[in-house]
Write an enzyme that holds these catalytic residues in place. Structure first.
Site, mmCIF file in Angstrom:
data_model
loop_
_atom_site.group_PDB
_atom_site.id
_atom_site.type_symbol
_atom_site.label_atom_id
_atom_site.label_comp_id
_atom_site.label_asym_id
_atom_site.label_seq_id
_atom_site.Cartn_x
_atom_site.Cartn_y
_atom_site.Cartn_z
ATOM 1 N N SER A 85 43.435 83.695 69.463
ATOM 2 C CA SER A 85 43.456 82.255 68.865
ATOM 3 C C SER A 85 42.006 81.919 68.664
ATOM 4 C CB SER A 85 43.920 81.394 70.061
ATOM 5 O OG SER A 85 43.254 81.496 71.288
ATOM 6 N N THR A 201 41.888 76.938 71.555
ATOM 7 C CA THR A 201 40.189 76.889 71.182
ATOM 8 C C THR A 201 39.369 76.860 72.328
ATOM 9 O OG1 THR A 201 40.853 75.651 69.223
ATOM 10 C CG2 THR A 201 38.496 75.409 70.117
ATOM 11 N N THR A 219 37.349 78.729 66.937
ATOM 12 C CA THR A 219 38.815 78.770 66.920
ATOM 13 C C THR A 219 39.126 79.546 65.664
ATOM 14 O OG1 THR A 219 41.013 77.979 67.265
ATOM 15 C CG2 THR A 219 39.576 76.812 65.793
ATOM 16 N N ARG A 229 43.657 75.331 55.425
ATOM 17 C CA ARG A 229 43.990 74.427 56.589
ATOM 18 C C ARG A 229 42.621 74.276 57.416
ATOM 19 N NH1 ARG A 229 44.204 74.262 62.115
ATOM 20 N NH2 ARG A 229 45.275 72.456 62.982
ATOM 21 N N GLY A 231 41.337 72.688 61.015
ATOM 22 C CA GLY A 231 41.671 72.000 61.979
ATOM 23 C C GLY A 231 40.533 71.001 62.628
ATOM 24 N N ASP A 232 40.843 70.477 63.701
ATOM 25 C CA ASP A 232 39.779 69.624 64.515
ATOM 26 C C ASP A 232 38.495 70.469 64.971
ATOM 27 O OD1 ASP A 232 41.493 71.012 66.265
ATOM 28 O OD2 ASP A 232 40.769 69.836 68.151
ATOM 29 N N THR A 252 41.345 70.931 72.550
ATOM 30 C CA THR A 252 42.171 71.935 71.957
ATOM 31 C C THR A 252 43.545 71.378 71.980
ATOM 32 O OG1 THR A 252 42.660 74.269 72.802
ATOM 33 C CG2 THR A 252 42.760 72.475 74.499
ATOM 34 N N GLY A 253 44.444 72.241 71.076
ATOM 35 C CA GLY A 253 45.572 71.894 70.639
ATOM 36 C C GLY A 253 45.749 71.482 69.069
ATOM 37 N N GLY A 255 45.434 70.196 65.991
ATOM 38 C CA GLY A 255 44.238 69.785 65.758
ATOM 39 C C GLY A 255 44.321 68.379 64.725
HETATM 40 N N1 ASP Z 1 42.662 72.828 67.713
HETATM 41 C C1 ASP Z 1 42.933 73.952 67.060
HETATM 42 C C2 ASP Z 1 43.125 73.667 65.792
HETATM 43 O O1 ASP Z 1 43.911 72.876 65.255
HETATM 44 C C3 ASP Z 1 44.088 74.971 67.935
HETATM 45 C C4 ASP Z 1 44.123 74.690 69.314
HETATM 46 O O2 ASP Z 1 43.006 74.542 69.818
HETATM 47 O O3 ASP Z 1 45.194 74.984 69.771
HETATM 48 O O4 ASP Z 1 43.184 74.446 64.895
#
Ligand code: ASP
Length: 341
Positions: A85, A201, A219, A229, A231-232, A252-253, A255
């Site tokens: 990841s 991340t 990440t 794409r 992300g955050d 994390t998660g 984004g």
């Molecule tokens: N935040 C990351 C993204 O959206 C992914 C993650 O941390 O799970 O790319």
């Protein structure tokens, strides 16, 4: 000052609310005081934060700068081919391309970022050079790659055979389904026992011996995302924010939900208003849940924060969000953050 070991014992027994001693309680029912650590300290997301913290600690314990520590720290998961990841070996997008997002921020409010960067193992170091050597904050795609090559980085194939295989398996159904609590599940336990993550991340925050704060976030993003794409994680204010007067936060998660709520900036601004790190993270999570309760049931987002005093805390939508803490008392502490569900 809250004794951290007592806190941990207490949280593992009956949840954070047991820590009443010298704490006031925030709206969220969580003590408005979190574990405090003597400086220097480094904290980072997920179990893989342990190894990353160890590298950052080498800088911090030698009185190094927090900025150097966070860069050095997150380079560990970036270079780990078994971490699917982050960085090398990250899951590709749906076109089979590994595209990386990263950003870094220092104690002066300087920041640098790269997004959708291909073929470079250490996007965090490219992000740092964007900060230090260009008049810009963010470079993306081909422009970011060209800049990296000019700076002496080498082009490498980031798609490992394992991640390529996972992508080929994914193509059979082509369903885009970010998994919750991925850190506890195998992506394809039957076929690919090594694959634990389809997103996640490394976000890292450090305070050095001088009391200065920096952060880094890197990440490969959501597995099998659309090509292009972002992300955050590379977005200052969303995936990472540092204000040397107040503290820092990272996320994390999924984004998209973090960006919609400018999550990390929100956490730091809440700490400015007096929220403890954990309460600030909880409030940011609650914004996501309030706006999209149905979506939130099926996704993970976690925030991790530290304030200027060295108090730290985390909060996530779903159970299972771990973070690693390293200071002079304990170099390998792993904590399960509290969560809404
Ligand atoms: N935040 C990351 C993204 O959206 C992914 C993650 O941390 O799970 O790319």
């Amino acid at each position: 000052m809250v004794d951290r070991r007592k806190f941990l014992k207490a949280t593992s027994l009956a949840g954070a609310s047991i820590l009443a001693g010298n704490s006031s309680f925030g709206e969220a029912g969580i003590p408005n005081s979190n574990p405090v650590s003597d400086k220097p300290i480094v904290i980072s997301t997920w179990d893989f934060g342990l190894a990353a913290n160890a590298a950052a600690w080498e800088v911090l314990r030698n009185n190094g700068r927090a900025l150097d520590a966070v860069e050095k720290g997150v380079r560990i998961p970036e270079a780990d081919p078994d971490n699917q990841s982050v960085g090398l070996g990250g899951f590709p997008d749906r076109d089979g391309k590994v595209t990386l997002d990263a950003c870094i921020m220092d104690e002066f409010g300087n920041c640098g970022s790269v997004a959708a960067l291909e073929n470079i193992v250490h996007p965090i170091s490219v992000a740092r050079l964007v900060m230090e050597k260009t008049p810009h904050v963010m470079l993306v795609g081909e422009g970011a790659l060209n800049f990296a090559l000019q700076q002496g980085f080498k082009k490498e194939n980031l798609l490992t055979p394992e991640s390529e295989e996972a992508w080929k398996q994914w193509l059979k159904k082509s369903e885009y389904k970010p998994e919750i609590n991925i850190e506890n599940k195998s992506f394809r336990p039957d076929k690919l026992p090594g694959n634990k993550y389809n997103h996640d991340t490394i976000g890292m925050l450090a305070i050095d011996a001088k009391g200065n704060i920096s952060g880094a976030c890197t990440t490969s993003g959501m597995a099998f995302k659309m090509h292009g794409r972002v992300g955050d994680s590379p977005i200052i204010g969303a995936g990472l924010y540092v204000d040397n007067e107040i503290g820092g936060a990272t996320s994390t998660g999924v984004g998209e939900e973090v960006i919609r709520n400018v999550g990390s900036f929100l956490v730091v601004e809440l700490m400015r208003q007096g929220y403890s790190p954990e309460n600030a993270c909880k409030e940011a999570v609650m914004r996501i849940i309030k706006k999209k309760p149905e979506t939130a049931k099926n996704i993970q987002v976690g925030f991790l924060a530290i304030n200027k005093q060295g108090e730290y805390g985390a909060y996530a939508i779903q159970k299972g969000f771990s973070f690693a803490v390293c200071d002079k008392n304990d170099q390998a502490l792993l904590i399960k953050g509290n969560s809404y569900y």
